[in-house]
Design a protein around this motif. Structure first.
Motif, PDB file in Angstrom:
ATOM      1  N   VAL A   8      14.293  48.004  10.540  1.00  0.00           N
ATOM      2  CA  VAL A   8      15.633  48.188  11.101  1.00  0.00           C
ATOM      3  C   VAL A   8      16.459  49.044  10.155  1.00  0.00           C
ATOM      4  CG1 VAL A   8      17.781  47.033  11.769  1.00  0.00           C
ATOM      5  CG2 VAL A   8      15.569  46.049  12.411  1.00  0.00           C
ATOM      6  N   VAL A   9      16.969  50.171  10.677  1.00  0.00           N
ATOM      7  CA  VAL A   9      17.649  51.171   9.867  1.00  0.00           C
ATOM      8  C   VAL A   9      19.054  51.415  10.404  1.00  0.00           C
ATOM      9  CG1 VAL A   9      17.647  53.650   9.296  1.00  0.00           C
ATOM     10  CG2 VAL A   9      15.538  52.308   9.091  1.00  0.00           C
ATOM     11  N   SER A  10      19.987  51.594   9.484  1.00  0.00           N
ATOM     12  CA  SER A  10      21.347  52.036   9.818  1.00  0.00           C
ATOM     13  C   SER A  10      21.478  53.486   9.383  1.00  0.00           C
ATOM     14  CB  SER A  10      22.381  51.163   9.091  1.00  0.00           C
ATOM     15  OG  SER A  10      23.680  51.686   9.244  1.00  0.00           O
ATOM     16  N   ARG A  11      21.736  54.378  10.353  1.00  0.00           N
ATOM     17  CA  ARG A  11      21.759  55.813  10.041  1.00  0.00           C
ATOM     18  C   ARG A  11      23.149  56.333   9.684  1.00  0.00           C
ATOM     19  NH1 ARG A  11      17.064  58.665  11.550  1.00  0.00           N
ATOM     20  NH2 ARG A  11      15.678  57.557  13.003  1.00  0.00           N
ATOM     21  N   VAL A  22       8.803  52.993   9.394  1.00  0.00           N
ATOM     22  CA  VAL A  22       9.151  53.068   7.975  1.00  0.00           C
ATOM     23  C   VAL A  22       7.862  53.195   7.177  1.00  0.00           C
ATOM     24  CG1 VAL A  22      10.113  51.796   6.013  1.00  0.00           C
ATOM     25  CG2 VAL A  22      11.276  51.729   8.238  1.00  0.00           C
ATOM     26  N   VAL A  23       7.843  54.131   6.242  1.00  0.00           N
ATOM     27  CA  VAL A  23       6.666  54.348   5.406  1.00  0.00           C
ATOM     28  C   VAL A  23       6.837  53.587   4.094  1.00  0.00           C
ATOM     29  CG1 VAL A  23       5.220  56.043   4.229  1.00  0.00           C
ATOM     30  CG2 VAL A  23       6.269  56.605   6.450  1.00  0.00           C
ATOM     31  N   VAL A  24       5.889  52.703   3.809  1.00  0.00           N
ATOM     32  CA  VAL A  24       5.910  51.872   2.604  1.00  0.00           C
ATOM     33  C   VAL A  24       4.825  52.369   1.657  1.00  0.00           C
ATOM     34  CG1 VAL A  24       5.717  49.530   1.695  1.00  0.00           C
ATOM     35  CG2 VAL A  24       6.681  49.908   3.988  1.00  0.00           C
ATOM     36  N   PRO A  25       5.200  52.917   0.484  1.00  0.00           N
ATOM     37  CA  PRO A  25       4.185  53.423  -0.444  1.00  0.00           C
ATOM     38  C   PRO A  25       3.358  52.306  -1.065  1.00  0.00           C
ATOM     39  CG  PRO A  25       6.426  54.048  -1.135  1.00  0.00           C
ATOM     40  CD  PRO A  25       6.546  53.050  -0.031  1.00  0.00           C
ATOM     41  N   ASP A  26       2.218  52.673  -1.610  1.00  0.00           N
ATOM     42  CA  ASP A  26       1.467  51.739  -2.445  1.00  0.00           C
ATOM     43  C   ASP A  26       2.318  51.371  -3.654  1.00  0.00           C
ATOM     44  OD1 ASP A  26      -0.736  51.659  -0.856  1.00  0.00           O
ATOM     45  OD2 ASP A  26      -1.877  53.163  -1.980  1.00  0.00           O
ATOM     46  N   PRO A  27       2.189  50.142  -4.161  1.00  0.00           N
ATOM     47  CA  PRO A  27       3.008  49.746  -5.308  1.00  0.00           C
ATOM     48  C   PRO A  27       2.632  50.509  -6.579  1.00  0.00           C
ATOM     49  CG  PRO A  27       1.370  48.058  -4.812  1.00  0.00           C
ATOM     50  CD  PRO A  27       1.300  49.051  -3.698  1.00  0.00           C
ATOM     51  N   GLU A  56      25.335  55.751   1.150  1.00  0.00           N
ATOM     52  CA  GLU A  56      24.007  56.312   0.911  1.00  0.00           C
ATOM     53  C   GLU A  56      23.068  56.067   2.092  1.00  0.00           C
ATOM     54  OE1 GLU A  56      22.805  54.685  -2.830  1.00  0.00           O
ATOM     55  OE2 GLU A  56      24.509  55.556  -3.907  1.00  0.00           O
ATOM     56  N   TYR A  57      23.512  56.467   3.278  1.00  0.00           N
ATOM     57  CA  TYR A  57      22.688  56.353   4.485  1.00  0.00           C
ATOM     58  C   TYR A  57      21.504  57.312   4.411  1.00  0.00           C
ATOM     59  CZ  TYR A  57      26.759  53.983   6.526  1.00  0.00           C
ATOM     60  OH  TYR A  57      27.795  53.120   6.791  1.00  0.00           O
ATOM     61  N   PRO A  58      20.421  56.982   5.133  1.00  0.00           N
ATOM     62  CA  PRO A  58      20.192  55.794   5.958  1.00  0.00           C
ATOM     63  C   PRO A  58      19.779  54.582   5.121  1.00  0.00           C
ATOM     64  CG  PRO A  58      18.300  57.238   6.100  1.00  0.00           C
ATOM     65  CD  PRO A  58      19.321  57.965   5.270  1.00  0.00           C
ATOM     66  N   LEU A 119      11.660  57.251   5.967  1.00  0.00           N
ATOM     67  CA  LEU A 119      11.411  57.431   7.386  1.00  0.00           C
ATOM     68  C   LEU A 119      10.124  58.220   7.560  1.00  0.00           C
ATOM     69  CD1 LEU A 119      15.010  58.366   8.610  1.00  0.00           C
ATOM     70  CD2 LEU A 119      13.862  56.152   8.853  1.00  0.00           C
ATOM     71  N   ALA A 120       9.641  58.315   8.781  1.00  0.00           N
ATOM     72  CA  ALA A 120       8.379  59.016   9.049  1.00  0.00           C
ATOM     73  C   ALA A 120       8.454  60.483   8.647  1.00  0.00           C
ATOM     74  CB  ALA A 120       8.009  58.882  10.525  1.00  0.00           C
ATOM     75  N   ASP A 121       9.677  61.069   8.675  1.00  0.00           N
ATOM     76  CA  ASP A 121       9.812  62.478   8.310  1.00  0.00           C
ATOM     77  C   ASP A 121      10.018  62.697   6.815  1.00  0.00           C
ATOM     78  OD1 ASP A 121      12.393  61.644   7.844  1.00  0.00           O
ATOM     79  OD2 ASP A 121      13.335  62.915   9.373  1.00  0.00           O
ATOM     80  N   GLY A 122       9.912  61.626   6.024  1.00  0.00           N
ATOM     81  CA  GLY A 122      10.037  61.734   4.575  1.00  0.00           C
ATOM     82  C   GLY A 122      11.432  61.471   4.035  1.00  0.00           C
ATOM     83  N   THR A 123      12.412  61.232   4.894  1.00  0.00           N
ATOM     84  CA  THR A 123      13.775  60.947   4.431  1.00  0.00           C
ATOM     85  C   THR A 123      13.802  59.635   3.653  1.00  0.00           C
ATOM     86  OG1 THR A 123      14.718  62.060   6.361  1.00  0.00           O
ATOM     87  CG2 THR A 123      16.164  60.566   5.152  1.00  0.00           C
TER      88      THR A 123
END
Length: 361
Positions: A8-11, A22-27, A56-58, A119-123
């Protein structure tokens, strides 16, 4: 390899939240990925959406969470995959001047994950309070993971991540409420109701819940208030004095955070009593009072940061009390909801219809 989950994102300021990928990197070093099992809908998340924290959105919202550690990065030794944890937003550093003085609950250099989720686009996303748990998985600093007894249900355990700990800690840790004390709590929403529960747990014999809303006063009674005051038709200061032998309360907790409620708290306490501010004011709020009033009444005026808690000390202890039947954390859960119902939960919160809505995954 990075994972894509739903979150859930607030833009932008005031805009309805969105459920997106949402893209979650490896730790990385010192980090952990946690599979979120439950996350409370806290007023702080609404503050983020409304621009009340920063711009500091999103934002990836959600922070009152519990779940299971899925993977950890290099150097992590305190938690391991499979551990059931409550997430916290004050992961102490152990090296700042507060930590070195033996007061880590005041840590001035708390840790968050170094990598952003995106985000999926790298934001890059700004994770609410460094957590971002309105998502199926989240990346945090490993110090933000506190292991607790896995027998507890996630929807109640996660509440210690913010509101319940803030209120309960305001009474127990900041206010130092003790056996036989009298305590007044102004504002009996989620944080104030928890302060009532904390005062009761600490052995206070008079616990006064104060609010404008009869529903919240009923919640306060259910959590241990011995008396309630409806501020819409009673003088708060005079009523608290009446209920405390004409003296005022030993500890008064302002869980609203407005100039008028703080002044009520100041005057409703006994001589040399304690005022605890745990409600969060806005930057424009001011107080104009005679300085002699501060001198002549003595006592202590305190602010409570996250209930002055130390997660590694307080979370396991409170979970144990809950499992023993001595602290009813379940009383704070008004409803459980799905991830796509967060916007509706914000509306219910704004209207005072719930103590807590909890997202369950």
């Amino acid at each position: 390899m990075a994972q894509t989950v739903r979150g859930v994102v607030s833009r932008s300021k005031g805009a309805p939240v969105e459920l997106v990928d949402v893209v979650v990197p490896d730790p990385g070093p010192g980090e952990a990925v946690v599979r979120v099992q439950a996350c409370g809908v806290c007023h702080t998340d609404l503050h983020y959406r409304e621009g009340g924290i920063n711009d500091e959105y999103p934002f990836l919202l959600g922070h009152e969470a519990a779940g299971v550690v899925e993977s950890v990065g290099e150097g992590v030794t305190d938690v391991a995959p499979g551990d059931f944890v409550v997430l916290n937003w004050r992961a102490v550093c152990g090296a700042c001047r507060a930590c070195l003085k033996g007061k880590p609950w005041y840590c001035f250099n708390t840790h968050n994950a170094a990598q952003p989720m995106t985000l999926a686009d790298g934001t890059p996303l700004s994770a609410a309070l460094g957590i971002g748990a309105f998502a199926e998985k989240t990346l945090v600093h490993a110090g933000q993971c506190t292991k607790v007894d896995p027998r507890v249900s996630p929807e109640v355990a996660g509440l210690l991540g913010c509101g319940v700990m803030a209120g309960l800690g305001a009474a127990v840790n900041t206010g130092n409420v003790g056996r036989g004390d009298s305590v007044a709590v102004i504002g009996c929403g989620g944080v104030g109701a928890a302060a009532v529960a904390g005062a009761n747990l600490a052995g206070a014999t008079t616990v006064i819940g104060i609010d404008l809303d009869p529903r919240k006063l009923e919640w306060a009674r259910g959590l241990g208030a011995t008396h309630t005051v409806n501020a819409s038709d009673e003088d708060v200061v005079e009523r608290v004095r009446e209920l405390t032998g004409g003296h005022g309360a030993d500890v008064v907790i302002d869980a609203v955070g407005r100039p008028e409620t703080w002044e009520q708290a100041f005057h409703a306490r006994d001589l040399a009593g304690t005022v605890v501010l745990v409600g969060v004011p806005t930057p424009d709020m001011r107080i104009d009072m005679p300085l002699i009033d501060f001198f002549s009444r003595g006592g202590a005026l305190k602010s409570s940061w996250y209930g002055d808690c130390l997660p590694s000390r307080d979370f396991p202890y409170l979970i144990d009390l809950h499992l023993q039947g001595r602290l009813d954390l379940g009383a704070f859960v008004t409803e459980t909801i799905a991830l796509d119902q967060v916007e509706e939960a914000f509306a219910k919160m704004h209207h005072g219809d719930v103590l807590r809505s909890v997202v369950v995954f």
